[in-house]
Structures are given as structure tokens and as C-alpha cells.
Design an enzyme around this catalytic site. Structure first.
Site, PDB file in Angstrom:
ATOM      1  N   SER A 186     -20.476  -3.143  -0.318  1.00  0.00           N
ATOM      2  CA  SER A 186     -20.286  -1.888   0.435  1.00  0.00           C
ATOM      3  C   SER A 186     -21.475  -1.688   1.354  1.00  0.00           C
ATOM      4  O   SER A 186     -22.603  -2.025   0.993  1.00  0.00           O
ATOM      5  CB  SER A 186     -20.197  -0.716  -0.554  1.00  0.00           C
ATOM      6  OG  SER A 186     -20.437   0.510   0.113  1.00  0.00           O
ATOM      7  N   TYR A 243     -23.302   3.365  -7.974  1.00  0.00           N
ATOM      8  CA  TYR A 243     -22.369   2.602  -7.139  1.00  0.00           C
ATOM      9  C   TYR A 243     -23.133   1.611  -6.262  1.00  0.00           C
ATOM     10  O   TYR A 243     -22.812   0.417  -6.210  1.00  0.00           O
ATOM     11  CB  TYR A 243     -21.558   3.575  -6.275  1.00  0.00           C
ATOM     12  CG  TYR A 243     -20.602   2.900  -5.321  1.00  0.00           C
ATOM     13  CD1 TYR A 243     -19.435   2.303  -5.798  1.00  0.00           C
ATOM     14  CD2 TYR A 243     -20.861   2.833  -3.951  1.00  0.00           C
ATOM     15  CE1 TYR A 243     -18.552   1.671  -4.933  1.00  0.00           C
ATOM     16  CE2 TYR A 243     -19.985   2.216  -3.083  1.00  0.00           C
ATOM     17  CZ  TYR A 243     -18.827   1.638  -3.580  1.00  0.00           C
ATOM     18  OH  TYR A 243     -17.958   1.007  -2.729  1.00  0.00           O
TER      19      TYR A 243
END
Ligand SMILES: NC(=O)c1ccc[n+]([C@@H]2O[C@H](COP(=O)([O-])OP(=O)(O)OC[C@H]3O[C@@H](n4cnc5c(N)ncnc54)[C@H](O)[C@@H]3O)[C@@H](O)[C@H]2O)c1
Length: 268
Positions: A160, A173
Site C-alpha cells: 500500500s 496496517y
């Protein structure tokens, strides 16, 4: 489903689907019940692949399968929790016993939760590690011997852009998506020849799950302001990047993290 969805009308040349590009390839997609995974599965199926759809969400899997079959594609489903080692091993063993090989693993299963670091619950932290990190490792370890034996394989994980450009509330995350980068680099040096391991690094992508998050509109507006390509990122944008990394043309790329964010960030 948008496998044939054109890019915005200001693009002079529109993407095309090549119906036989992945003819008879066996493509395993995790996280296939929704979002980017569903679109990726559809994109491969539209180009001739036999899809194996894995997810914990059985009804979502069936929906993806129906969508693929309705447009003439081939898809099988199996419930699989990627954070559960025996479940992953069983799903991959079943795929091999049914289809004899795995050409591509596209690992889109993932979770994202938002909590300030000092209030971060241990439960949510461990879940990020289990699904995003352990899942990626278990899958890689399970498919690699089959690909090496065949002399060909493409493993594509999902990182990401928040790894390069973190936002508040995403510590576990971001940490998990950084681990994915470590995995693709280390796996790449053990995988070849013929087997490549890469990651796609999406920016903010307009999925149903993302839209349901509190504060999504505010984040979206800020990101669009700074993004070079001034439009929403769509699941099909990521699916096309994954399909390129899976293609024979990408055989000289391995251990790479490919940014697909419309120029949201240029580094990682
Ligand atoms: N949407 C974005 O903006 C964005 C940006 C960067 C990276 N990503 C990454 O892309 C991937 C796909 O994201 P998305 O937006 O499509 O998410 P999504 O929530 O729409 O879909 C994720 C899928 O993963 C499945 N899943 C969750 N836990 C699982 C488990 N333990 N085992 C098997 N399946 C499981 C879910 O059931 C769901 O179908 C994720 O790894 C995510 O972190 C997304």
C-alpha cells in the site's frame, strides 16, 4: 464488473482485453469475494484463465463466481482463511490436485482498521499481522514448490502507498504492508528462475469497503488534490497492474513493488 471499463474519455488510447492472453492459466486470487480481488479475478477470467477464488466470505465468493460465469469465464471457489496455515495448505493442495498447477497467485486478501496508535487494540493489531503478514507468508510458502517444479510462476502480493506516506490511525496496517515488501524481496531471491515474486502498491482505491469507512470523503478529497492523475483509483486499475506483473512480458521483473496510485506518491 468493469473488466472492459474504459479509462476516462480524455485518454486517447483505451485499454483492450485480449481474450486468450491467459488461456488455460490457473490463477488463484485471494480476497476474491469483494473489491480489488473480485475485479482482478474477473479481469483474468475475461482473458481466458481458470480462476480459483479464495476468501472467508462464501456468499461474496459465489457472487464473484456468478459474475464471472455470466460473462463466459471459468471460476471455482473455496472458502479459505489466509491467516490459518492448515486452511491455506489445504486450499493450495486442493487446487493442485484438481488443476495440476498454479500459474499465478494474486493475493488481495487484506484488512484495514483505523485506530490512533496509543489506543490501538491488541486484538486489531494481531489481526493485521495474521491476515496481511502471516497470510502472505503461508500462501507464498505453499505455492512456491509447485511453481518451482513447473519452472514458471507469478506471485503478486499487495502492499500500500500508506507504507511510503502513512496516514494517522494506520500504524498496524502500515507495518503489515511494510512486511509484505520484505517478503517479496526475500522470496524473489529464492524463487526463480521462471518464478517471480512482486507486489502491487495501490493508492486509495474506490471500493465498497473503503467507501463505508468513516471519514472516507475527507481523505479522498485530500488525496485527489495531491494526486497527479486527477480521478478516483478503481479496482480495475490495480487488476491491470497485477495482470501485467503476471504476464510473460514481465518475466524480468522480480522483487519489485509497483506503485499504482495515479502518482499519489513517488517513492517507498
Ligand atoms: N482499497 C484501497 O484503497 C487499498 C489501497 C491500498 C492497498 N489495498 C489493499 O488491497 C487489498 C484489497 O483491498 P480491497 O480494498 O479490495 O478490500 P476489500 O475489503 O474490499 O476486500 C478484501 C477481501 O479480503 C477478504 N478477507 C479478509 N480477511 C480474509 C482472510 N483472513 N482470509 C481470506 N480472505 C479475507 C475479505 O472477505 C474481502 O473479500 C488489501 O490487501 C488492501 O490492504 C487497498
Amino acid at each position: 464488473m468493469a473488466a472492459t471499463e474504459p479509462s476516462p474519455p480524455n485518454d486517447l488510447h483505451l485499454p483492450t482485453i485480449q481474450p486468450t492472453k491467459f488461456k488455460d492459466w490457473v490463477v488463484v486470487v485471494t480476497g476474491a469475494a469483494a473489491g480489488i480481488g473480485r475485479e482482478t479475478a474477473h479481469h483474468f477470467a475475461a482473458q481466458g484463465a481458470q480462476l480459483i477464488l479464495l476468501d472467508i466470505n462464501e456468499s461474496g465468493l459465489k457472487e464473484t463466481q456468478s459474475l464471472i460465469q455470466a460473462s463466459g469465464g471459468k471460476a471455482d471457489t473455496r472458502k479459505c482463511d489466509v491467516s490459518d496455515e492448515p486452511d491455506v495448505n489445504a486450499a493450495i493442495a486442493w487446487t493442485i490436485s484438481t488443476y495440476a498447477r498454479i500459474d499465478v497467485l494474486a493475493n488481495l486478501a487484506g484488512i484495514y482498521g483505523f485506530q490512533p496508535l496509543t489506543e490501538y487494540s491488541s486484538e486489531l493489531y494481531h489481526r493485521h499481522i495474521s491476515v496481511n503478514v502471516n497470510g502472505s507468508f503461508f500462501l507464498t510458502r505453499a505455492v512456491l514448490p509447485h511453481m518451482q517444479k513447473a519452472g514458471f510462476g507469478r506471485i503478486i502480493h499487495t502492499s500500500s502507498t500508506t507504507y511510503a506516506d502513512p496516514k494517522p490511525g494506520l500504524s498496524a496496517y502500515v507495518m503489515s504492508k511494510a512486511a509484505v515488501v520484505g517478503l517479496v524481496r526475500s522470496a524473489a531471491v529464492e524463487a526463480g528462475p521462471g518464478v517471480t515474486v512482486n507486489a502491487v502498491m495501490p493508492g486509495l482505491i474506490d471500493t465498497e469497503e473503503m467507501r463505508s469507512k468513516d471519514g472516507y470523503e475527507g481523505i479522498r478529497e485530500k488525496i485527489l488534490e495531491n494526486r497527479a492523475v486527477k480521478r478516483d483509483g478503481k479496482p480495475i486499475d490495480v487488476a491491470r497492474t497485477i495482470a501485467f506483473l503476471a504476464s510473460p512480458e514481465a518475466g524480468f521483473m522480480t522483487g519489485q513493488v509497483v506503485n499504482c496510485s495515479g502518482g499519489e506518491t513517488f517513492s517507498f
